[in-house]
Design a protein around this motif. Structure first.
Motif, mmCIF file in Angstrom:
data_model
loop_
_atom_site.group_PDB
_atom_site.id
_atom_site.type_symbol
_atom_site.label_atom_id
_atom_site.label_comp_id
_atom_site.label_asym_id
_atom_site.label_seq_id
_atom_site.Cartn_x
_atom_site.Cartn_y
_atom_site.Cartn_z
ATOM 1 N N HIS A 191 0.819 -1.198 0.000
ATOM 2 C CA HIS A 191 0.000 0.000 0.000
ATOM 3 C C HIS A 191 0.864 1.264 0.000
ATOM 4 O O HIS A 191 2.045 1.229 0.358
ATOM 5 N N LEU A 246 -1.889 5.150 3.493
ATOM 6 C CA LEU A 246 -2.466 4.233 4.471
ATOM 7 C C LEU A 246 -2.351 4.807 5.880
ATOM 8 O O LEU A 246 -3.152 4.493 6.761
ATOM 9 N N PHE A 256 -3.786 -10.099 0.151
ATOM 10 C CA PHE A 256 -4.500 -9.368 1.207
ATOM 11 C C PHE A 256 -5.965 -9.815 1.274
ATOM 12 O O PHE A 256 -6.497 -10.069 2.354
ATOM 13 N N HIS A 316 -14.462 -9.493 3.270
ATOM 14 C CA HIS A 316 -14.561 -8.591 2.115
ATOM 15 C C HIS A 316 -15.841 -8.855 1.305
ATOM 16 O O HIS A 316 -16.488 -7.917 0.824
ATOM 17 N N PHE A 362 -12.836 3.460 2.344
ATOM 18 C CA PHE A 362 -11.938 2.391 2.800
ATOM 19 C C PHE A 362 -11.330 1.643 1.616
ATOM 20 O O PHE A 362 -10.118 1.439 1.549
ATOM 21 N N TYR A 363 -12.176 1.256 0.660
ATOM 22 C CA TYR A 363 -11.672 0.438 -0.444
ATOM 23 C C TYR A 363 -10.909 1.260 -1.487
ATOM 24 O O TYR A 363 -10.095 0.699 -2.226
ATOM 25 N N GLU A 413 -8.647 3.195 -0.653
ATOM 26 C CA GLU A 413 -7.305 3.072 -0.086
ATOM 27 C C GLU A 413 -6.802 1.637 -0.175
ATOM 28 O O GLU A 413 -5.678 1.368 -0.596
ATOM 29 N N TYR A 414 -7.653 0.707 0.213
ATOM 30 C CA TYR A 414 -7.256 -0.699 0.313
ATOM 31 C C TYR A 414 -6.901 -1.302 -1.046
ATOM 32 O O TYR A 414 -5.986 -2.129 -1.152
ATOM 33 N N TYR A 464 -4.050 -3.128 12.088
ATOM 34 C CA TYR A 464 -4.342 -1.762 11.651
ATOM 35 C C TYR A 464 -4.803 -0.884 12.802
ATOM 36 O O TYR A 464 -4.672 0.339 12.752
#
Length: 386
Positions: free
Chosen positions: A94, A98, A237, A245, A270-271, A273-274, A360
């Motif tokens: 990432h 993050l 991941f 997920h 969130f996603y 970034e993920y 996290y």
């Protein structure tokens, strides 16, 4: 070959993405097409490319040191009354964004800087290779920028190169950070092995070289470079928590149908970034696998950087704090705390095992803001006033 196939798939996905976007846009405000709209929103997000997100912190960002594989980024204008804090972001798939929440928590009372690592697949071959030695050299250059007036925070993967950089600088009698905070880092992965550690231990270096390293295709600036591709990392991941997920995307669909816009926005943030991942240069990735996860060079006292043995016991002017999460399923409890046994000469030692948080949660979320960050601030103040 695999990277080329992925590139071909991405080209095909662009046309699907366009039609999904068009259908979602046209059906947005039609009540009897809510499910059709939700399905197309989900398909559009599943087929779009995800690039490096922005920090989006409403504060000026400036690059103070620029290098091919990573920059030193500063937030805001330096204030001489605030301590300098250098955050070392992980180079493990990432982007540095993050740590957006971590940065946000400290920019009020610190001059915050962060390592902004680049996607190796976008770095031309003419810029050379990036190795574990390169990582340590970059950190030493960044630390020298502050002439000793800085506190170092390494989140997860960079705990090992950060400790190595400070040890080498201590041996060379250079100006070193006042304190070093290691958070959820694999200093000694023999303690409380996790699924990640077990996966590595059951395979040799040749397996990783054969199955994870691929050549960047011609359509990218880093064409010809051997990398561990970001899309493969992302697959790993996702596989670790696939049920979670899948459930999250089912809930996202339901939120869109029911008109729960706030929950849908949270999911998308969130996603965004993920799902944004970057390639790692092959030499760095393979060396990390070998020296950190397979052969445990640092805790065994055999880690070398540019032919020099790293001696953590020579760190005598940098206070050491380690932070672990009780429920961390990536870096098990004890792996980061092991740094204290190596840095026997550190003038100040502190350890925190935060209850009820996973990996996290160590650097993001409510418990980080309310319980972990205050402990870090207190430690930094203590180290500053020694």
């Amino acid at each position: 070959m695999l990277y080329n196939l992925h590139a071909m798939g991405a080209c095909w996905a662009r046309s699907v993405n366009f039609y999904a976007f068009l259908n979602a846009s046209l059906s947005k405000d039609i009540p009897w097409l809510k499910q059709w709209h939700a399905a197309n929103r989900l398909l559009e997000r599943s087929t779009r490319p995800y690039s490096r997100p922005s920090f989006d912190l409403e504060i000026e960002e400036s690059v103070v040191i620029c290098n091919p594989f990573g920059d030193l980024l500063r937030f805001g204008t330096p204030d001489a009354t605030k301590p300098n804090l250098l955050m070392v972001a992980p180079m493990s798939g990432h982007f540095a964004t993050l740590l957006r929440g971590t940065v946000r928590e400290f920019i009020r009372d610190h001059n915050v800087y962060i390592t902004d690592w680049h996607d190796a697949g976008s770095v031309p071959l003419t810029d050379g290779r990036f190795t574990l030695d390169s990582y340590v050299d970059y950190l030493r250059e960044f630390i020298r920028y502050f002439d000793g007036d800085v506190h170092l925070m390494a989140v997860c993967q960079p705990s090992v190169p950060a400790l190595a950089a400070v040890a080498l600088m201590s041996e060379d009698r250079e100006a070193v950070p006042r304190s070093m905070v290691l958070m959820g880092g694999p200093v000694d992965t023999r303690h409380t092995p996790t699924e990640v550690n077990d996966f590595a231990e059951k395979r040799n270096l040749a397996w990783f070289r054969r199955h994870t390293i691929h050549r960047v295709p011609l359509n990218r600036r880093g064409a010809g470079r051997h990398v561990y591709p970001g899309f493969l990392q992302l697959a790993g991941f996702l596989a670790m928590n696939i049920d979670r997920h899948v459930s999250a995307h089912h809930e996202y669909f339901d939120h869109l149908v029911s008109g729960d816009g706030d929950s849908a926005i949270q999911h998308e943030a969130f996603y965004d970034e993920y799902l944004a991942v970057m390639d790692l240069d092959a030499p760095f990735y393979l060396e990390t696998i070998q020296k950190v996860f397979l052969e445990h060079h640092l805790p065994k006292g055999i880690l070398e950087c540019e032919g020099r043995r790293v001696k953590p016991e020579l760190i005598t002017d940098t206070a050491l704090m380690t932070i672990e999460g009780e429920l961390d399923d990536i870096t098990g409890p004890g792996q980061t705390r092991a740094a204290h046994k190596l840095c026997t000469g550190a003038p100040l030692h502190e350890h925190l095992t935060q209850p009820k948080v996973g990996h996290y949660g160590i650097f993001n979320g409510r418990r980080f803001r309310e319980e972990i960050a205050p402990r870090i601030r207190a430690f930094i103040n203590q180290a500053s006033n020694r």
